[in-house]
Design a protein around this motif. Structure first.
Motif, short mmCIF file in Angstrom:
data_model
loop_
_atom_site.label_atom_id
_atom_site.label_comp_id
_atom_site.label_asym_id
_atom_site.label_seq_id
_atom_site.Cartn_x
_atom_site.Cartn_y
_atom_site.Cartn_z
N LEU B 472 -9.54 -0.13 1.20
CA LEU B 472 -8.20 -0.62 1.54
C LEU B 472 -7.99 -0.68 3.05
O LEU B 472 -7.35 -1.59 3.58
CB LEU B 472 -7.15 0.30 0.90
CG LEU B 472 -5.69 -0.01 1.23
CD1 LEU B 472 -5.26 -1.34 0.62
CD2 LEU B 472 -4.78 1.10 0.72
N GLY B 473 -8.56 0.33 3.76
CA GLY B 473 -8.41 0.36 5.21
C GLY B 473 -9.17 -0.77 5.91
O GLY B 473 -8.80 -1.16 7.02
N GLU B 474 -10.21 -1.26 5.29
CA GLU B 474 -10.92 -2.42 5.84
C GLU B 474 -10.17 -3.71 5.54
O GLU B 474 -10.12 -4.62 6.37
CB GLU B 474 -12.33 -2.51 5.25
CG GLU B 474 -13.32 -1.56 5.87
CD GLU B 474 -14.72 -1.81 5.34
OE1 GLU B 474 -15.61 -2.02 6.17
OE2 GLU B 474 -14.90 -1.81 4.11
N PRO B 477 -6.40 -3.39 8.20
CA PRO B 477 -6.76 -2.51 9.32
C PRO B 477 -5.59 -1.68 9.85
O PRO B 477 -5.80 -0.63 10.46
CB PRO B 477 -7.26 -3.50 10.39
CG PRO B 477 -7.70 -4.70 9.62
CD PRO B 477 -6.79 -4.79 8.45
N PHE B 479 -3.31 -0.22 7.99
CA PHE B 479 -2.82 0.75 7.00
C PHE B 479 -2.99 2.19 7.48
O PHE B 479 -2.07 3.00 7.40
CB PHE B 479 -3.54 0.56 5.66
CG PHE B 479 -3.12 1.56 4.63
CD1 PHE B 479 -1.90 1.44 3.98
CD2 PHE B 479 -3.94 2.64 4.29
CE1 PHE B 479 -1.50 2.37 3.02
CE2 PHE B 479 -3.55 3.56 3.34
CZ PHE B 479 -2.33 3.44 2.71
N ILE B 480 -4.18 2.51 8.02
CA ILE B 480 -4.43 3.90 8.42
C ILE B 480 -3.51 4.31 9.57
O ILE B 480 -3.04 5.45 9.65
CB ILE B 480 -5.93 4.11 8.77
CG1 ILE B 480 -6.22 5.60 8.91
CG2 ILE B 480 -6.34 3.34 10.01
CD1 ILE B 480 -6.04 6.39 7.63
N PHE B 482 -0.52 3.12 10.01
CA PHE B 482 0.79 3.29 9.36
C PHE B 482 0.91 4.70 8.78
O PHE B 482 1.91 5.40 9.02
CB PHE B 482 0.92 2.24 8.25
CG PHE B 482 2.00 2.48 7.24
CD1 PHE B 482 3.34 2.37 7.59
CD2 PHE B 482 1.69 2.82 5.92
CE1 PHE B 482 4.34 2.59 6.66
CE2 PHE B 482 2.68 3.04 4.99
CZ PHE B 482 4.01 2.93 5.35
N ILE B 483 -0.12 5.14 8.09
CA ILE B 483 -0.06 6.47 7.47
C ILE B 483 -0.07 7.56 8.54
O ILE B 483 0.74 8.49 8.51
CB ILE B 483 -1.24 6.66 6.50
CG1 ILE B 483 -1.11 5.67 5.32
CG2 ILE B 483 -1.30 8.10 5.99
CD1 ILE B 483 0.17 5.80 4.53
N LEU B 484 -1.00 7.45 9.50
CA LEU B 484 -1.15 8.51 10.50
C LEU B 484 0.04 8.56 11.46
O LEU B 484 0.25 9.57 12.12
CB LEU B 484 -2.46 8.33 11.27
CG LEU B 484 -3.72 8.54 10.41
CD1 LEU B 484 -4.99 8.24 11.22
CD2 LEU B 484 -3.77 9.97 9.87
N THR B 491 4.86 -0.68 9.95
CA THR B 491 5.52 -0.61 8.64
C THR B 491 5.34 -1.89 7.82
O THR B 491 5.63 -1.91 6.63
CB THR B 491 7.03 -0.32 8.80
OG1 THR B 491 7.56 -1.26 9.73
CG2 THR B 491 7.26 1.10 9.29
N TRP B 493 2.31 -3.34 7.58
CA TRP B 493 0.85 -3.42 7.58
C TRP B 493 0.33 -4.36 6.50
O TRP B 493 -0.71 -4.99 6.65
CB TRP B 493 0.26 -2.03 7.39
CG TRP B 493 0.67 -1.41 6.09
CD1 TRP B 493 1.75 -0.63 5.86
CD2 TRP B 493 0.01 -1.56 4.82
NE1 TRP B 493 1.83 -0.29 4.54
CE2 TRP B 493 0.77 -0.84 3.87
CE3 TRP B 493 -1.14 -2.22 4.40
CZ2 TRP B 493 0.41 -0.78 2.53
CZ3 TRP B 493 -1.49 -2.17 3.06
CH2 TRP B 493 -0.73 -1.44 2.15
N TYR B 494 1.07 -4.46 5.39
CA TYR B 494 0.60 -5.24 4.23
C TYR B 494 0.70 -6.74 4.48
O TYR B 494 0.22 -7.53 3.67
CB TYR B 494 1.41 -4.86 2.98
CG TYR B 494 2.89 -4.72 3.25
CD1 TYR B 494 3.73 -5.83 3.29
CD2 TYR B 494 3.46 -3.48 3.51
CE1 TYR B 494 5.06 -5.71 3.57
CE2 TYR B 494 4.80 -3.34 3.79
CZ TYR B 494 5.60 -4.45 3.83
OH TYR B 494 6.94 -4.33 4.10
#
Lengths: 134, 512
Positions: B472-474, B477, B479-480, B482-484, B491, B493-494
């Motif tokens: 998913l992170g690939e 790019p 997404f990670i 966003f989480i961290l 926000t 990222w999708y």
């Protein structure tokens, strides 16, 4: 039968063995000393563990409240339409004309506003448009 | 075999005549009933794409039927003094309108009938539904009659000879007529749809006319009852107000996540072992609507959803569970539709008799339910052609209203039961619920893995499915980050996938 033995203590093999270990050190050393840099470069989840208890949700709850009794409207039936700032309808329908109304909705994390419209069954009442900051 | 009842010759002749009469009477009765039976008749004229129609009621579609004053009078008497028309709603399935729910509103409709050279005009009519709408260029809303429907239907009317049988007619339009019209020499229906202010979004955007043309039929009481009971398109239509404008309060509908949007639930199904993080083992789009009274209490719950992708060899049941107070009770239906079809799949609808929580198996046995003949997976391989998935819908009416605050928060509890492993997989923070799963017995009640990632996530509907075995992170790019960032940055990222690593399954494909 004649046996041939390899002599590892010869200068040639000593150089080969030293070069072998040097190459291992070079490769392994780079991997070991630059783990954090590799993680920063990679966006793969496999390469990035996250702290315990992280939230992954992309939505947030918001509550919309209004007291229609405070509004100067003539109609007996009051309708509310509530939208995301992007236009998607979150609530649509009739609410009590004279009592406070409250509704929980879900919006995207990046949403900063809710838009609403109030209208009645009386054509003399203008539709009231409003924006609420989140 | 020859049967002679009476040996006397005269009596024998009389008996033969009697036999002939006995044979012919039922036949004649059947024949005459067939000829005289009133059947719904499709009319030749249509409501055109500009939203207007001038419909000649004496001109049926095709040559099978005849229409004149006598027959119109038969329709009027058959419908207790009303002429009843059926309209085939044929709108563009975009925006909040879709194939399963479409609508138009009526600005005016008039019957013009000439009897003995005198023109009679009737502009009083009724429809089953209304809505508050603003006309084009205005924000002032007024009450207008509406017509609802769906597309691509195959109506199975009680009478297979009916002009509605096998058609896609939807809503009814009734004109009360106190006058005998058997001597009519001409009869027309002139109708104009409302040009709504679509810029306001719903309800105006839903009730606009955007496609046309719409077919019309004059129908029997039997078919009117059939269509009114069926109420096609009503479930998904916005601001549906009852027929009588002075009716008691109707209440509203709150939509999760929105009236036109969906949640996308995506799963890793190797639980409790870490998966490949492609979050495509099963992907489902779904949404839920709560019908409220004017106090904000829940009278009904309804929802629908679609299979979007299945990138797994495992077999799952996809559940939608909504936690309710233990005292909540109600009755409803669950429907599952084959891809692209409006008729339910075999075995559906299923009756829901609910006490306490609702837990629907909306998509059972996904490995066998949804198959790509050429691949094990569906819609997750780069070279694979896209398939439409199954659709489900449900609705339940509660015996007594429930406080909205006492219902589980959206996005509720969409979860998998994996037949191969015996485990259920929920969103982070949820608990296992099935008595036959292995989760509780084996202490597997936390739905995060050794890297602290969840096995199930909810995404907005613009999210697209990562190609098979793509992390998913690939695929995304940002997404990670966003989480961290604690979900404070990136926000959206999708909306920025690596297009080469996602399957381009857009909502316009899977929302059919």
């Amino acid at each position: 039968m004649k046996h041939h033995y390899i002599r590892f203590d010869s200068p040639f093999w000593k150089v080969v063995v030293i070069l072998f270990f040097l190459s291992l050190y070079a490769c392994g050393g780079e991997e070991n000393t630059d783990t954090s840099a590799a993680s920063e470069r990679s966006s793969r989840l496999t390469d990035n563990s996250v702290p315990t208890g992280m939230s992954f949700t992309n939505f947030k709850h918001e509550t919309f409240s209004i007291d229609p009794s405070l509004l100067a409207l003539s109609g007996n039936r009051l309708f509310l339409k509530l939208n995301r700032q992007g236009g998607e309808v979150l609530f649509l329908g009739e609410i009590d004309r004279y009592r406070p109304f409250s509704i929980s909705v879900e919006v995207r994390l990046h949403d900063t506003q809710l838009h609403y419209e109030l209208f009645t069954d009386n054509v003399n009442d203008n539709t009231q448009f409003g924006v609420i900051s989140l | 075999m020859k049967i002679i009842f009476i040996t006397d010759n005269n009596k024998k002749i009389k008996a033969e005549k009697l036999m002939l009469i006995m044979i012919w009477i039922p036949f004649l009765l059947f024949f005459s009933s067939t000829v005289l039976a009133l059947e719904s008749i499709r009319l030749n004229d249509v409501i055109s794409a500009n939203g207007s129609g001038d419909i000649d009621l004496f001109t049926p579609f095709g040559s099978k039927h005849t229409l004149n004053g006598d027959i119109l009078e038969q329709f009027r008497q058959n419908n207790d003094g009303e002429l009843v028309f059926a309209i085939d709603i044929n709108e563009a399935a975009d925006g909040s309108e879709k194939s399963s729910s479409q609508g138009v509103s009526i600005a005016s409709a008039e019957l013009i009938i000439i009897i003995d050279g005198i023109e009679y005009r009737y502009n009083q009519f009724t429809t089953r539904t209304h809505s508050m709408l603003a006309i084009k260029g205005s924000t002032q809303r007024s009450l207008y009659p509406t017509l609802l429907g769906d597309s691509g239907s195959n109506r199975i009317t009680p009478n297979s000879d009916s002009g509605l049988y096998g058609s896609s007619f939807d809503s009814t339009l009734n004109f009360p007529l106190a006058q005998d019209i058997s001597q009519a020499s001409s009869a027309r229906l002139v109708i104009h749809f409302l040009d709504t202010n679509g810029k306001l979004g719903d309800p105006e955007a839903f009730y606009d006319f955007s496609n046309g043309y719409e077919d019309i039929a004059i129908i029997t009481e039997e078919d009117a009852h059939y269509l009114n009971q069926l109420a096609p398109g009503m479930e998904g239509a916005p601001l549906v107000l009852p027929e009588a404008t002075s009716a008691t309060a109707n209440g509203g509908t709150v939509y999760y996540p929105s009236q036109s949007g969906y949640y996308i639930a995506a799963y890793e199904d190797l639980f409790p072992a870490r998966g490949d993080y492609d979050f495509n083992d099963l992907v489902v789009g779904y949404r839920v609507a709560a019908g409220l009274d004017t106090d904000g209490n829940v009278l009904t719950l309804s929802g629908e959803g679609y299979l979007i992708a299945r990138g797994a060899g495992y077999n799952h049941d996809w559940h939608l569970r909504i936690a309710l107070p233990s005292s909540a009770s109600g009755v409803g239906e669950l429907r599952v539709f084959m891809p692209g079809e409006v008729n339910t799949a075999d075995g559906y609808p299923l009756t829901i008799n609910s006490i306490g929580d609702i837990d629907l198996i909306a998509f059972p046995q996904t490995r066998w339910l949804w198959v790509d003949a050429a691949y094990e997976e569906v819609n997750t391989l780069g070279e694979q052609s896209l398939l439409k998935g199954h659709r489900f819908s449900f609705s339940i009416t509660f015996d007594t209203p429930i406080a909205l605050a006492s219902i589980d928060n959206a996005p509720f509890d969409p979860y998998l039961y994996v037949h191969d492993s015996g485990f259920e997989i929920h969103l982070e923070g949820k608990n296992p619920v099935l008595s036959h799963s292995r989760n509780i017995e084996e202490g597997q009640t936390d739905f995060t893995d050794s890297n602290n990632y969840p096995f199930a996530q909810i995404f907005p509907e613009t999210w697209q499915v990562p190609i098979e075995r793509t992390d998913l992170g690939e695929a995304y790019p940002d997404f990670i980050h966003f989480i961290l960032s604690g979900r404070n940055q990136y926000t959206q990222w999708y909306n920025t996938p690596d297009n080469a690593r996602v399957k381009p399954i857009t909502p316009s494909h899977w929302k059919w």
